[in-house]
Scaffold this motif. Structure first.
Motif: not given
Length: 355
Positions: A167-189
């Motif tokens: 879902n986060v990957g799709l978000l960045l593909l569809k709305y790349p301009e919102l990258q600056s609004q993401i403080v950080e993404v915390v993942l388990v990997a």
């Protein structure tokens, strides 16, 4: 003589006036600098409002569900992560989206709605997300992506992504301009080397880096978009255990924890059958990082994708390969890598469930 004294007096007055003027100038400069610093701080997207961290959860919830296509039950640790954030006073959950992973996205969506209805003080809107990995030949959005985008347009957010990062990957593909609004993404990997095996119990069972393995493309998108990333890999979760006595203790705390601890019984039995004394609550290390990062020991590393032999295939004679998400000192995108917990962490963790 009088004229001389008068002249000296005038000079003294002039000097005092000049000194005061210079001091006032310095004060003005300092005030402007302070105002500029405050303005700069306000411009930085820290995603904190009145001391409360603004969070979006994206999870492959599977609590209590049987596996699809194989025997046994699915993971329960995502349930612990969501309930931990629900009970945290310094976190506001702005939305909960679901994704495929440990189970189907339909089951994840149903569990998300159940948690929101039964255990959230203020009901949280739940959105259904991707049911399969990203297909670059046909990039399709979904309710979860659109809701996340709408929320990010309003304010900066920290995203807890504890399933495949689809879902986060799709978000960045569809709305790349919102990258600056993401403080950080915390993942388990992630892991340091291909030989850092994910061992379940002591009977030789090696687990996958499931969230990454299910959608390599999504992680690649995150790395290429320079989003601030925090990885909570098996390395750190393998140092934390939930045992039978913990489940019994949790049953006497809150209705939410009673439900979760009861649903965890089949899961812990599966781990015991593999020779373990309990289970590692993988996703909880990610949610705990959001609540109290001081309890999690981290280091800056660089992440990249690399192909190597598949470590989960027994007697693999150079025939089956897979991608690995590797975190090392160089050669990739900058990430925060979580690898250990502070002393007395188990006690701290259990206290977060009792609040």
């Amino acid at each position: 003589m009088k004229q001389k004294i008068k002249l000296i007096g005038i000079l003294l007055v002039f000097m005092v006036f000049a000194a005061c003027k210079e001091e006032a100038k310095n004060v003005t400069v300092e005030v402007k600098q302070e105002a500029k610093t405050e303005a700069d701080d306000k411009e930085k997207p820290n995603g904190i409002v009145n001391g409360v961290k603004q969070v979006w959860i994206d999870a492959d919830l599977a609590v209590g569900k049987k596996n699809i296509g194989k025997p046994g039950y699915s993971d329960v640790d995502d349930g612990y992560a969501v309930l931990q954030l629900l009970q945290a006073k310094n976190v506001k959950i702005n939305g909960l989206s679901t994704v495929f992973g440990n189970n189907s996205v339909e089951n994840a969506f149903a569990i998300g709605n159940y948690i929101s209805k039964e255990f959230a003080a203020q009901k949280i809107k739940v959105y259904k997300g991707a049911g399969t990995a990203i297909n670059l030949d046909s990039v399709v959005t979904n309710d979860a992506v659109e809701a996340m985008a709408a929320a990010l347009k309003k304010q900066p957010l920290t995203i807890l992504a504890i399933g495949p990062a689809t879902n986060v990957g799709l978000l960045l593909l569809k709305y790349p301009e919102l990258q600056s609004q993401i403080v950080e993404v915390v993942l388990v990997a992630g892991r340091r080397t291909p030989l850092d095996y994910f061992k379940i119990g002591n009977k030789g069972v090696l687990a996958k880096d499931l969230n990454f393995d299910l959608d390599n493309t999504a992680f690649r998108i995150l790395l290429e978009n320079n989003v601030p990333l925090v990885f909570c890999p098996y390395e750190i979760s393998s140092k934390v255990w939930i045992k039978q006595n913990d489940l019994e203790a949790l049953k006497s705390t809150t209705p939410a924890m009673k439900w979760l601890a009861t649903a965890s019984q089949p899961w812990i039995e599966q781990w015991k059958n593999q020779g373990a004394e309990g289970f590692n609550p993988f996703d909880v290390l990610a949610s705990h990082y959001i609540i109290a990062p001081e309890d999690i020991i981290t280091e800056p590393l660089q992440a990249r994708l690399e192909i190597n032999l598949d470590d989960t295939v027994k007697e693999n004679k150079n025939r089956v390969y897979k991608s690995y998400l590797l975190c090392t000192k160089e050669g990739g995108a900058a990430v925060t890598y979580c690898y250990d917990v502070v002393p007395n962490y188990h006690q701290k963790l259990m206290e977060t469930f009792k609040k």
